[in-house]
Design a protein around this motif. Sequence first.
Motif, PDB file in Angstrom:
ATOM      1  N   ASP A  15       0.815  -1.211   0.000  1.00 24.46           N
ATOM      2  CA  ASP A  15       0.000   0.000   0.000  1.00 24.46           C
ATOM      3  C   ASP A  15       0.851   1.265   0.000  1.00 24.46           C
ATOM      4  OD1 ASP A  15       1.061  -0.051   2.531  1.00 24.46           O
ATOM      5  OD2 ASP A  15      -0.867  -0.204   3.570  1.00 24.46           O
ATOM      6  N   GLY A  16       2.167   1.113  -0.077  1.00 19.76           N
ATOM      7  CA  GLY A  16       3.053   2.269  -0.123  1.00 19.76           C
ATOM      8  C   GLY A  16       3.537   2.743   1.231  1.00 19.76           C
ATOM      9  N   THR A  17       2.989   2.211   2.307  1.00 23.45           N
ATOM     10  CA  THR A  17       3.473   2.587   3.638  1.00 23.45           C
ATOM     11  C   THR A  17       4.744   1.804   3.938  1.00 23.45           C
ATOM     12  OG1 THR A  17       2.232   0.849   4.753  1.00 23.45           O
ATOM     13  CG2 THR A  17       1.101   2.981   4.443  1.00 23.45           C
ATOM     14  N   ALA A  18       5.524   2.293   4.878  1.00 23.56           N
ATOM     15  CA  ALA A  18       6.762   1.599   5.252  1.00 23.56           C
ATOM     16  C   ALA A  18       6.463   0.173   5.709  1.00 23.56           C
ATOM     17  CB  ALA A  18       7.497   2.370   6.343  1.00 23.56           C
ATOM     18  N   ALA A  19       5.414   0.010   6.498  1.00 21.03           N
ATOM     19  CA  ALA A  19       5.057  -1.328   6.985  1.00 21.03           C
ATOM     20  C   ALA A  19       4.624  -2.227   5.828  1.00 21.03           C
ATOM     21  CB  ALA A  19       3.942  -1.235   8.018  1.00 21.03           C
ATOM     22  N   GLY A  20       3.879  -1.671   4.874  1.00 22.16           N
ATOM     23  CA  GLY A  20       3.438  -2.446   3.719  1.00 22.16           C
ATOM     24  C   GLY A  20       4.594  -2.870   2.831  1.00 22.16           C
ATOM     25  N   VAL A  21       5.530  -1.956   2.622  1.00 22.52           N
ATOM     26  CA  VAL A  21       6.715  -2.256   1.817  1.00 22.52           C
ATOM     27  C   VAL A  21       7.547  -3.339   2.491  1.00 22.52           C
ATOM     28  CG1 VAL A  21       8.901  -1.317   0.972  1.00 22.52           C
ATOM     29  CG2 VAL A  21       6.800  -0.005   0.704  1.00 22.52           C
ATOM     30  N   GLU A  22       7.757  -3.197   3.795  1.00 23.10           N
ATOM     31  CA  GLU A  22       8.537  -4.191   4.540  1.00 23.10           C
ATOM     32  C   GLU A  22       7.877  -5.562   4.460  1.00 23.10           C
ATOM     33  OE1 GLU A  22      10.262  -5.075   9.025  1.00 23.10           O
ATOM     34  OE2 GLU A  22       9.481  -3.094   8.551  1.00 23.10           O
ATOM     35  N   ALA A  23       6.570  -5.615   4.616  1.00 30.78           N
ATOM     36  CA  ALA A  23       5.848  -6.889   4.537  1.00 30.78           C
ATOM     37  C   ALA A  23       5.973  -7.497   3.137  1.00 30.78           C
ATOM     38  CB  ALA A  23       4.382  -6.689   4.904  1.00 30.78           C
ATOM     39  N   SER A  24       5.898  -6.654   2.110  1.00 32.13           N
ATOM     40  CA  SER A  24       6.022  -7.130   0.725  1.00 32.13           C
ATOM     41  C   SER A  24       7.414  -7.706   0.464  1.00 32.13           C
ATOM     42  CB  SER A  24       5.729  -5.977  -0.239  1.00 32.13           C
ATOM     43  OG  SER A  24       5.878  -6.395  -1.560  1.00 32.13           O
ATOM     44  N   ILE A  25       8.436  -7.023   0.952  1.00 38.67           N
ATOM     45  CA  ILE A  25       9.813  -7.495   0.766  1.00 38.67           C
ATOM     46  C   ILE A  25      10.036  -8.803   1.515  1.00 38.67           C
ATOM     47  CG2 ILE A  25      12.238  -6.985   1.286  1.00 38.67           C
ATOM     48  CD1 ILE A  25      11.542  -4.018   0.677  1.00 38.67           C
ATOM     49  N   LYS A  26       9.558  -8.896   2.754  1.00 39.02           N
ATOM     50  CA  LYS A  26       9.703 -10.138   3.533  1.00 39.02           C
ATOM     51  C   LYS A  26       9.021 -11.307   2.828  1.00 39.02           C
ATOM     52  CE  LYS A  26      10.341  -8.345   8.185  1.00 39.02           C
ATOM     53  NZ  LYS A  26       9.764  -8.224   9.541  1.00 39.02           N
ATOM     54  N   ALA A  27       7.834 -11.056   2.287  1.00 36.77           N
ATOM     55  CA  ALA A  27       7.109 -12.123   1.584  1.00 36.77           C
ATOM     56  C   ALA A  27       7.868 -12.565   0.333  1.00 36.77           C
ATOM     57  CB  ALA A  27       5.708 -11.638   1.216  1.00 36.77           C
ATOM     58  N   ALA A  28       8.434 -11.610  -0.396  1.00 37.22           N
ATOM     59  CA  ALA A  28       9.188 -11.951  -1.609  1.00 37.22           C
ATOM     60  C   ALA A  28      10.443 -12.747  -1.278  1.00 37.22           C
ATOM     61  CB  ALA A  28       9.551 -10.682  -2.376  1.00 37.22           C
TER      62      ALA A  28
END
Length: 146
Positions: A15-28
């Motif tokens: 969603d563009g938030t820092a938490a969302g980006v971090e979650a996306s990177i961890k999942a990848a």
Amino acid sequence: MSISQSDRMLVGRSDGTAAGVEASIKAAVAQYGPAPGAAKMLDGELQAAKEALESGRYVVWRNSTSGQDFCARVGSGSRCFCGHHYSSHKYIKPNSPSSVCVDCDCKAFAFVPKRPEEVGDYWLPRRRGFNVHNWRAERRCKHGHD
């Protein structure tokens, strides 16, 4: 903290938030594993950590000139500006902070970063046309280490 629209495209499914980006990177990373360059750097870090456990000597290099709090573990495969590996450097005294090279006149090990990520230049390998094999750490005198 919000990320620009163009940066949001780089971190898909967030969603563009820092938490969302971090979650996306961890999942990848969990799904695909780290990038090849990151995996190579992590392998070197792991090897150096194992050597530190065996020897009881934990050595790190900290980039004090970049303004970033970034460091890298030093292991037997790490290179010195003298051209020899850390394994060629021996400590004169058991608790001495510096080591001398047994293969040349080098008086103290000076770490040479192998990859741009080791000096905090994590974006360089992502640039189109960048060749990590041609990259050289820049010295204070502005010359490469070769």
